[in-house]
Design a protein around this motif. Sequence first.
Motif, PDB file in Angstrom:
ATOM      1  N   THR A  41       0.834  -1.203   0.000  1.00 17.68           N
ATOM      2  CA  THR A  41       0.000   0.000   0.000  1.00 17.68           C
ATOM      3  C   THR A  41       0.869   1.253   0.000  1.00 17.68           C
ATOM      4  O   THR A  41       0.645   2.181  -0.789  1.00 17.68           O
ATOM      5  CB  THR A  41      -0.958   0.004   1.217  1.00 17.68           C
ATOM      6  OG1 THR A  41      -1.777  -1.163   1.139  1.00 17.68           O
ATOM      7  CG2 THR A  41      -1.821   1.253   1.251  1.00 17.68           C
ATOM      8  N   ARG A  45       1.159   3.904  -3.206  1.00 19.05           N
ATOM      9  CA  ARG A  45       0.850   5.336  -3.054  1.00 19.05           C
ATOM     10  C   ARG A  45       2.003   6.205  -3.536  1.00 19.05           C
ATOM     11  O   ARG A  45       1.824   7.389  -3.778  1.00 19.05           O
ATOM     12  CB  ARG A  45       0.508   5.658  -1.606  1.00 19.05           C
ATOM     13  CG  ARG A  45      -0.856   5.125  -1.241  1.00 19.05           C
ATOM     14  CD  ARG A  45      -1.358   5.702   0.044  1.00 19.05           C
ATOM     15  NE  ARG A  45      -2.703   5.188   0.306  1.00 19.05           N
ATOM     16  CZ  ARG A  45      -3.335   5.376   1.426  1.00 19.05           C
ATOM     17  NH1 ARG A  45      -2.777   6.079   2.395  1.00 19.05           N
ATOM     18  NH2 ARG A  45      -4.537   4.882   1.601  1.00 19.05           N
ATOM     19  N   GLY A 106      -0.598   3.892   5.023  1.00 21.14           N
ATOM     20  CA  GLY A 106      -0.112   4.008   3.651  1.00 21.14           C
ATOM     21  C   GLY A 106       0.970   5.052   3.422  1.00 21.14           C
ATOM     22  O   GLY A 106       1.294   5.365   2.282  1.00 21.14           O
TER      23      GLY A 106
END
Length: 188
Positions: A41, A45, A106
């Motif tokens: 994650t 991102r 994240g």
Amino acid sequence: GSSFHESKPAPCGPSPQRMRKLAKSIWQEANPIEAGDAVATYLSRRGIVLAEYPKALRTHPALGFYVKEAGKTRAKRVRTYPAMVAAVQGPDGQAVTLHRTYLEQGAKAPIAEPKKLLNAGIKGAAVRLFEPTDELAIAEGIETALAVHMRTGKPVWAALSATNMEKMWIPASVAKLAIYADHDESFT
């Protein structure tokens, strides 16, 4: 997996044996990166999505974050965070220490030092993300190195610091070395 070997004793601080045991324990508690986990994650991102993540990187579900208080000999565990754990390998291919990136929702955790080496003296060791051919790319940070691989397909290692990049051991099989800079304000 990577294995950890003895190193020369440091003049102060925890013994090399204790640090090696700690590194091995953290590595064994961590898992290969899988789609949807904290590290995948975090990387996605940042625009980094791979079909398969390097074996030198793992996801730790809840790694302790310690802070040393003034006047105390031992650091105190403040809390745990999910973390990206990276094996830092010496010239012989053995893991000499770990690099940790503490994460939250994240992103890098909102703490003073979200990125830490388990012990400082890495002396030319690197996070070997991809096996070199006759070509090798090097970058300072793990995320930059992964982005370089995504863009170029080149095998790449992360030096973890500009100072260490100067000392990095490069395999004799490498005929072409490419250096990729981070977009730091310091221009190091």
